[in-house]
Enzyme design. Structure first.
Site, PDB file in Angstrom:
ATOM      1  N   LYS A  22       4.476  18.706  36.824  1.00  0.00           N
ATOM      2  CA  LYS A  22       5.624  17.832  37.086  1.00  0.00           C
ATOM      3  C   LYS A  22       5.417  16.959  38.313  1.00  0.00           C
ATOM      4  CE  LYS A  22       9.133  21.076  35.311  1.00  0.00           C
ATOM      5  NZ  LYS A  22       9.684  20.372  34.142  1.00  0.00           N
TER       6      LYS A  22
ATOM      7  N   ARG B 261      22.052  16.398  19.855  1.00  0.00           N
ATOM      8  CA  ARG B 261      22.971  15.844  18.844  1.00  0.00           C
ATOM      9  C   ARG B 261      23.272  14.377  19.151  1.00  0.00           C
ATOM     10  NH1 ARG B 261      25.670  18.801  15.006  1.00  0.00           N
ATOM     11  NH2 ARG B 261      25.737  21.067  15.219  1.00  0.00           N
TER      12      ARG B 261
ATOM     13  N   GLY C 156      11.674  27.134  30.106  1.00  0.00           N
ATOM     14  CA  GLY C 156      11.378  27.226  31.523  1.00  0.00           C
ATOM     15  C   GLY C 156      11.630  28.626  32.024  1.00  0.00           C
TER      16      GLY C 156
END
Lengths: 214, 294
Positions: free
Chosen positions: B81, B165, B235
């Site tokens: 990251k 969604r 994670g």
């Protein structure tokens, strides 16, 4: 007759192979469990992570039924991780998964993702138009057995596509480049397997023997 | 002609990860557990999101030495990251040779206006999004893979579901539009017209879309897969659970067999306690990670 061809859908780029098979007029079947292998005429093992596929193949008992399918002569086609899965020997000593190809493969042979590349590749068996080949963290073949045909090599001689009777493997990804000739070949081989006939009026797919006779 | 690090190879690696689980790991030992459990890739970082959340302060790129140790420990792809907008952290990660960079809202942003120009890099990037407009802005900047953000470090899947969604509903909405309505749609989405048009035609994002942030059980993974995710990031959900190796393995199985409730029941048995979750309402607005990114 439409060929039903399985695509091992445990993990990886199986949707792309499903689309390629559809494009050549075959009926793709997603395979996650042994029962999904019933009534199929061939199998594609996609790119993905070979360590993940190995684990899932074992967990769901797919090893034996796939070996039996190939043993009956149905075509099996592996790309990238699929090629690793099909190798009889994996450099570095990992256990083979589906030892159907008498080759030694080296995983991540070009390096890491930064070394992934695209190139034009001659594959004489598929005609004069070169194959646009996408290599992603790709393996190569270090050694081929006496019954293995080399279908394609890089300019430096490293082997990247092979065939041993009904089993084909490429280190690159035809399914990412709208390259359908491999899938057409697999569909043709599946048709031959499903209905061997006598070969009369039929254009046989090239074999090692016919190549040697040239 | 041979070309390395093309768009097809950047996007293609994400295609190879589909149907798989990418796991956060903080040590080489974790990385081995993840690989043995069937992870398709690992995310190397110093602290999992729930610990980042607990620690507070500024969260930065991990120690390159630790990332290298993880790269040496496993044969699967390794991601790492960088802070949003911190292109020098990204340069460092590229120099290490990581396989993918996550420009991540889990770390403290380094730039409140600009994201990294990801086209300028040879290494591919994955970015987070909450909605279709954000996804297309990141893709326009060169992201070769997307993930919805969820709310990292909470063990609560509600945001992941909500965002996935939203993205998919917006795609369906574009598909139903006339050509001449796409211009306004692009304006409203604050996204480039060309990408909006492509999504309307294809009915999907131009890159692979995973789900992240809050997945902590096999059922969570199967839920987002059934909704239309192409794979999952987990994670804190694995290494904050009672039995990480078993949980990791079960989530891998559930991501493959997401449509088979019998198998989901089988792999969900006896996993021990999942990570302890946090209700979203108890997190103050300024501590929410998903709102980072613009």
């Amino acid at each position: 007759m439409t060929m039903r061809i399985g695509v091992l859908a445990l993990q990886g780029a199986f949707a792309e192979h499903v689309a390629s098979l559809r494009a050549v007029g075959a009926e793709p079947v997603e395979v996650r469990l042994p029962s999904h292998l019933d009534d199929i005429d061939g199998l594609v093992i996609p790119g993905g992570e070979s360590t993940t596929m190995r684990k899932l193949i074992d967990r769901w008992g797919l090893r034996q039924p796939i070996l039996e399918l190939a043993g009956r002569g149905a075509p099996v086609f592996g790309t990238c991780a699929g090629m690793i899965v099909l190798a009889r020997e994996i450099a570095g000593g990992e256990e083979p998964v589906l030892p159907l190809l008498d080759v030694t493969v080296e995983r991540n042979a070009f390096g890491r993702q930064l070394d992934s590349f695209e190139t034009e590749l001659d594959v004489p068996l598929l005609g004069d138009t070169p194959v646009h080949a996408v290599f992603i963290r790709a393996p190569i073949i270090d050694r081929v057995g006496p019954d293995v045909d080399v279908m394609a090599s890089l300019p430096d001689g490293r082997i990247v596509a092979v065939r041993e009777r009904n089993v084909i493997a490429t280190a690159f990804h035809p399914e990412l480049a709208r390259e359908h000739r491999f899938h057409r070949l697999v569909a043709t081989m599946a048709a031959e397997h499903a209905d061997p006939g006598e070969g009369v009026g039929r254009r046989p797919y090239p074999t090692r023997r016919s190549q040697q006779g040239r | 002609m041979t070309e390395t690090s093309t768009w097809a190879t950047k996007k293609g690696l994400a295609q190879m990860l589909k149907g798989g689980v990418i796991m956060d790991v903080v040590t080489p030992e974790h990385a081995k557990i993840a690989e043995d459990a069937g992870a398709v890739a690992v995310m190397a970082l110093e602290r999992v999101p729930s610990d980042i959340r607990a620690a507070g302060g500024v969260a930065r790129m991990s120690d390159p030495a630790m990332i290298e140790e993880i790269m040496a420990a496993v044969s699967i792809p390794v991601m790492a990251k960088a802070r949003i907008g911190h292109f020098v952290e990204a340069q460092i990660l590229e120099a290490l040779g990581v396989d993918y960079i996550d420009e991540s809202e889990v770390l403290t942003p380094a730039d409140e206006r600009n994201h990294i120009d990801k086209h300028a890099f040879k290494v591919p990037f994955v970015c987070g999004c909450r909605n279709l407009g954000e996804a297309l802005r990141r893709i326009n900047e060169g992201a070769a893979m997307m993930r919805t953000k969820g709310e990292a470090g909470t063990g609560n899947v509600v945001e992941a579901v909500h965002q996935l969604r939203d993205v998919l509903a917006d795609i369906r909405r574009l598909q139903g539009m006339r050509e001449d309505e796409l211009f306004v749609a692009a304006k409203e989405l604050q996204a480039p017209y060309e990408l909006v048009r492509q999504v309307a035609q294809d009915g999907k994002l131009p890159v692979v879309n995973f789900v992240a942030g809050g997945i902590s059980t096999p059922a969570d993974a199967a839920l987002v897969m059934q909704l239309g995710a192409e794979g999952v990031f987990v994670g804190s959900g694995i290494f904050k659970s009672e039995d990480p190796a078993r949980m990791a393995n079960a989530i891998v199985q559930a991501t493959t067999h997401y449509q088979d409730a019998k198998i989901l029941a089988e792999v969900s048995k006896g996993l021990g306690a999942p990570m302890r979750g946090i209700a979203l309402e108890t997190i103050p607005e300024q501590e929410r990670l998903a709102v980072r990114g613009w």
